[in-house]
Design a protein around this motif. Structure first.
Motif, PDB file in Angstrom:
ATOM      1  N   ILE A 242     -44.844  51.839 -66.318  1.00 46.93           N
ATOM      2  CA  ILE A 242     -44.317  52.095 -64.982  1.00 46.93           C
ATOM      3  C   ILE A 242     -45.437  52.498 -64.027  1.00 46.93           C
ATOM      4  O   ILE A 242     -45.483  52.070 -62.861  1.00 46.93           O
ATOM      5  N   ALA A 243     -46.330  53.336 -64.531  1.00 45.01           N
ATOM      6  CA  ALA A 243     -47.445  53.773 -63.670  1.00 45.01           C
ATOM      7  C   ALA A 243     -48.244  52.580 -63.176  1.00 45.01           C
ATOM      8  O   ALA A 243     -48.675  52.523 -62.010  1.00 45.01           O
ATOM      9  N   SER A 244     -48.423  51.577 -64.070  1.00 48.10           N
ATOM     10  CA  SER A 244     -49.202  50.402 -63.680  1.00 48.10           C
ATOM     11  C   SER A 244     -48.424  49.494 -62.744  1.00 48.10           C
ATOM     12  O   SER A 244     -48.950  49.044 -61.700  1.00 48.10           O
ATOM     13  N   THR A 245     -47.151  49.210 -63.087  1.00 49.53           N
ATOM     14  CA  THR A 245     -46.362  48.297 -62.240  1.00 49.53           C
ATOM     15  C   THR A 245     -46.063  48.920 -60.879  1.00 49.53           C
ATOM     16  O   THR A 245     -45.971  48.206 -59.868  1.00 49.53           O
ATOM     17  N   GLN A 246     -45.922  50.228 -60.832  1.00 50.22           N
ATOM     18  CA  GLN A 246     -45.681  50.879 -59.542  1.00 50.22           C
ATOM     19  C   GLN A 246     -46.917  50.768 -58.649  1.00 50.22           C
ATOM     20  O   GLN A 246     -46.814  50.504 -57.429  1.00 50.22           O
ATOM     21  N   GLN A 247     -48.093  50.950 -59.258  1.00 53.38           N
ATOM     22  CA  GLN A 247     -49.334  50.831 -58.485  1.00 53.38           C
ATOM     23  C   GLN A 247     -49.516  49.390 -57.974  1.00 53.38           C
ATOM     24  O   GLN A 247     -49.937  49.171 -56.819  1.00 53.38           O
ATOM     25  N   ASP A 248     -49.201  48.410 -58.835  1.00 51.56           N
ATOM     26  CA  ASP A 248     -49.299  47.016 -58.417  1.00 51.56           C
ATOM     27  C   ASP A 248     -48.374  46.738 -57.227  1.00 51.56           C
ATOM     28  O   ASP A 248     -48.761  46.066 -56.251  1.00 51.56           O
ATOM     29  N   TYR A 249     -47.148  47.242 -57.331  1.00 53.94           N
ATOM     30  CA  TYR A 249     -46.186  47.026 -56.253  1.00 53.94           C
ATOM     31  C   TYR A 249     -46.680  47.655 -54.957  1.00 53.94           C
ATOM     32  O   TYR A 249     -46.633  47.023 -53.871  1.00 53.94           O
ATOM     33  N   GLN A 250     -47.159  48.900 -55.036  1.00 53.91           N
ATOM     34  CA  GLN A 250     -47.628  49.590 -53.828  1.00 53.91           C
ATOM     35  C   GLN A 250     -48.845  48.871 -53.219  1.00 53.91           C
ATOM     36  O   GLN A 250     -48.986  48.780 -51.983  1.00 53.91           O
ATOM     37  N   ARG A 251     -49.752  48.370 -54.066  1.00 55.19           N
ATOM     38  CA  ARG A 251     -50.946  47.664 -53.577  1.00 55.19           C
ATOM     39  C   ARG A 251     -50.558  46.364 -52.874  1.00 55.19           C
ATOM     40  O   ARG A 251     -51.038  46.069 -51.752  1.00 55.19           O
ATOM     41  N   LEU A 252     -49.679  45.579 -53.506  1.00 52.55           N
ATOM     42  CA  LEU A 252     -49.265  44.312 -52.922  1.00 52.55           C
ATOM     43  C   LEU A 252     -48.452  44.523 -51.641  1.00 52.55           C
ATOM     44  O   LEU A 252     -48.561  43.742 -50.671  1.00 52.55           O
ATOM     45  N   GLN A 253     -47.672  45.576 -51.642  1.00 54.50           N
ATOM     46  CA  GLN A 253     -46.887  45.879 -50.440  1.00 54.50           C
ATOM     47  C   GLN A 253     -47.809  46.209 -49.270  1.00 54.50           C
ATOM     48  O   GLN A 253     -47.572  45.776 -48.111  1.00 54.50           O
ATOM     49  N   ALA A 254     -48.890  46.947 -49.545  1.00 59.98           N
ATOM     50  CA  ALA A 254     -49.845  47.295 -48.479  1.00 59.98           C
ATOM     51  C   ALA A 254     -50.566  46.043 -47.969  1.00 59.98           C
ATOM     52  O   ALA A 254     -50.783  45.873 -46.763  1.00 59.98           O
ATOM     53  N   LEU A 255     -50.947  45.134 -48.870  1.00 59.94           N
ATOM     54  CA  LEU A 255     -51.601  43.902 -48.473  1.00 59.94           C
ATOM     55  C   LEU A 255     -50.674  43.016 -47.654  1.00 59.94           C
ATOM     56  O   LEU A 255     -51.091  42.335 -46.690  1.00 59.94           O
ATOM     57  N   ASN A 256     -49.393  43.045 -48.074  1.00 56.44           N
ATOM     58  CA  ASN A 256     -48.428  42.224 -47.331  1.00 56.44           C
ATOM     59  C   ASN A 256     -48.248  42.724 -45.910  1.00 56.44           C
ATOM     60  O   ASN A 256     -48.090  41.928 -44.971  1.00 56.44           O
ATOM     61  N   ARG A 257     -48.320  44.015 -45.732  1.00 55.29           N
ATOM     62  CA  ARG A 257     -48.165  44.593 -44.391  1.00 55.29           C
ATOM     63  C   ARG A 257     -49.414  44.360 -43.537  1.00 55.29           C
ATOM     64  O   ARG A 257     -49.343  44.381 -42.301  1.00 55.29           O
ATOM     65  N   ASP A 258     -50.554  44.203 -44.220  1.00 56.16           N
ATOM     66  CA  ASP A 258     -51.817  43.985 -43.492  1.00 56.16           C
ATOM     67  C   ASP A 258     -52.007  42.478 -43.268  1.00 56.16           C
ATOM     68  O   ASP A 258     -52.661  41.786 -44.054  1.00 56.16           O
ATOM     69  N   ASN A 259     -51.386  42.009 -42.270  1.00 55.23           N
ATOM     70  CA  ASN A 259     -51.510  40.605 -41.886  1.00 55.23           C
ATOM     71  C   ASN A 259     -51.044  39.640 -42.972  1.00 55.23           C
ATOM     72  O   ASN A 259     -51.565  38.514 -43.115  1.00 55.23           O
ATOM     73  N   ARG A 260     -50.151  40.122 -43.805  1.00 56.05           N
ATOM     74  CA  ARG A 260     -49.561  39.274 -44.848  1.00 56.05           C
ATOM     75  C   ARG A 260     -50.636  38.599 -45.699  1.00 56.05           C
ATOM     76  O   ARG A 260     -50.651  37.374 -45.911  1.00 56.05           O
ATOM     77  N   ASN A 261     -51.520  39.428 -46.239  1.00 56.29           N
ATOM     78  CA  ASN A 261     -52.566  38.919 -47.111  1.00 56.29           C
ATOM     79  C   ASN A 261     -52.001  38.422 -48.444  1.00 56.29           C
ATOM     80  O   ASN A 261     -52.659  37.653 -49.149  1.00 56.29           O
ATOM     81  N   VAL A 262     -50.796  38.889 -48.822  1.00 57.27           N
ATOM     82  CA  VAL A 262     -50.071  38.362 -49.991  1.00 57.27           C
ATOM     83  C   VAL A 262     -48.684  37.986 -49.526  1.00 57.27           C
ATOM     84  O   VAL A 262     -48.158  38.521 -48.554  1.00 57.27           O
ATOM     85  N   SER A 263     -48.072  37.118 -50.297  1.00 62.20           N
ATOM     86  CA  SER A 263     -46.752  36.624 -49.908  1.00 62.20           C
ATOM     87  C   SER A 263     -45.660  37.648 -50.212  1.00 62.20           C
ATOM     88  O   SER A 263     -45.827  38.549 -51.038  1.00 62.20           O
ATOM     89  N   ASP A 264     -44.532  37.443 -49.515  1.00 67.16           N
ATOM     90  CA  ASP A 264     -43.360  38.288 -49.792  1.00 67.16           C
ATOM     91  C   ASP A 264     -42.878  38.099 -51.229  1.00 67.16           C
ATOM     92  O   ASP A 264     -42.400  39.043 -51.865  1.00 67.16           O
ATOM     93  N   ARG A 265     -43.013  36.866 -51.727  1.00 65.15           N
ATOM     94  CA  ARG A 265     -42.576  36.597 -53.100  1.00 65.15           C
ATOM     95  C   ARG A 265     -43.362  37.445 -54.103  1.00 65.15           C
ATOM     96  O   ARG A 265     -42.796  37.978 -55.056  1.00 65.15           O
TER      97      ARG A 265
END
Length: 353
Positions: free
Chosen positions: A116-139
């Protein structure tokens, strides 16, 4: 037949009748005299009389000496309340199996918690990238969130399973053994697992000692003559044994002479102040009608049978807190003779009735 023969026969018949009458007449006197003598022999002096509702056996000093009757004075004694109960050595395989399942569930929960610690960090990182000019996709963000939520669900399931197993241990084995099994007192359980000690389930009578008043307990295989070993109180047992009547408790004892499934005899001593009384020696006890009795010397030549409570053993005898006092003289030799005299008196009275 001629006239002379008839006369002779008639005379003989008369003689026979006269002789028979004389035999009956004189024989009756002899029989009555014999009966009087027999009655005189039967009517011997009785040694038993009823006084204040009790049968008192009276024997002169000479008769006591001739019959080998000896008495012993009672001395004051103190006694710690003790009772004898029964139990059995319990195999702990079901507890071990529950413990194994519990530890496996906890290990699963630990592994999922790390994930959980790892998947939560991955989710938070990707969410931040998505908010920053959509550097990653919503999917990609949604996939990371799904992985995180799945791990949280797995963690909840593992913890629920571990909690259910722990509750099952409490239901079957009680709080103390459940704590041992989950590792809160590993050293205590280790002795059971290594067969250094065994677990005993013993029953206390419903009207007997309470568990909190138990000072010590000693156990030995039922029917053996070996030396009992000390056992340690563990906890109440949530379940009972169909062969044991009473409240059941767990104890642990050295495994040297004890094996799983073995029936044991338990001697339980209570805490608190010792009771005062006297000890009735075994030599003074005579059994009659399924009960224990002793003959107490009431006077120089009088003996009364009194009941003995055999619920508390004390060395080579029975402890009595009431019914007897210090200085009472009890017959320790010749009790069977006194009982025989008393029973003969009772039988005679029943026959006269």
């Amino acid at each position: 037949m001629n006239r002379k023969a008839l006369i002779i026969i008639s005379l003989q018949a008369v003689v026979i009748v006269v002789l028979a009458w004389m035999l009956v007449f004189y024989g009756k006197d002899e029989y009555e005299a014999y009966q009087r003598r027999d009655d005189e022999e039967i009517k011997t002096a009785s040694h038993v009389a009823a006084e204040k509702g009790a049968s008192v056996v009276s024997l002169s000093a000479e008769a006591q000496q001739a019959s080998g009757i000896a008495v012993e004075a009672l001395h004051s004694a103190s006694h710690q309340a003790q009772l004898t109960s029964y139990g059995s050595v319990i195999g702990i395989e079901p507890l071990v199996e529950l413990r194994t399942r519990y530890l496996a569930a906890r290990a699963e929960a630990g592994a999922v918690r790390a994930s959980i610690a790892s998947t939560q960090q991955d989710y938070q990182r990707l969410q931040a990238l998505n908010r920053d000019n959509r550097n990653v996709s919503d999917r990609a963000v949604q996939a990371a969130e799904a992985a995180w939520k799945a791990d949280e669900a797995r963690l909840a399931a593992a913890e629920t399973q571990a909690g259910g197993i722990r509750d099952s241990m409490r239901q079957q084995w009680g709080d103390a053994l459940a704590r041992w099994a989950v590792g809160e007192q590993g050293s205590a359980l280790a002795k059971l697992l290594s067969h250094e000690e065994v677990l005993i389930q013993a029953a206390l009578p419903f009207d007997g000692l309470q568990a909190e008043k138990i000072a010590a307990i000693e156990v030995a295989p039922a029917g053996s003559h070996g030396k009992p070993v000390a056992a340690v109180y563990v906890s109440p047992s949530p379940q009972t044994d169909a062969t044991l009547q009473g409240r059941t408790y767990f104890f642990r004892a050295p495994a040297s002479e004890l094996r799983a499934g073995m029936r044991v005899e338990a001697h339980i001593r209570a805490q608190g102040k010792q009771a005062a009384g006297v000890v009735i020696p075994n030599a003074a006890v005579v059994w009659y009608a399924g009960k224990a009795w002793a003959y107490r010397k009431e006077d120089t030549d009088k003996f009364v049978r009194v009941p003995v409570d055999t619920s508390q053993e004390a060395g080579d005898g029975w402890f009595a807190a009431s019914g007897f006092t210090e200085g009472d003289e009890l017959v320790v030799s010749g009790t069977q003779l006194l009982l025989s005299e008393e029973l003969k008196y009772q039988i005679k009275n029943e026959n006269e009735d």
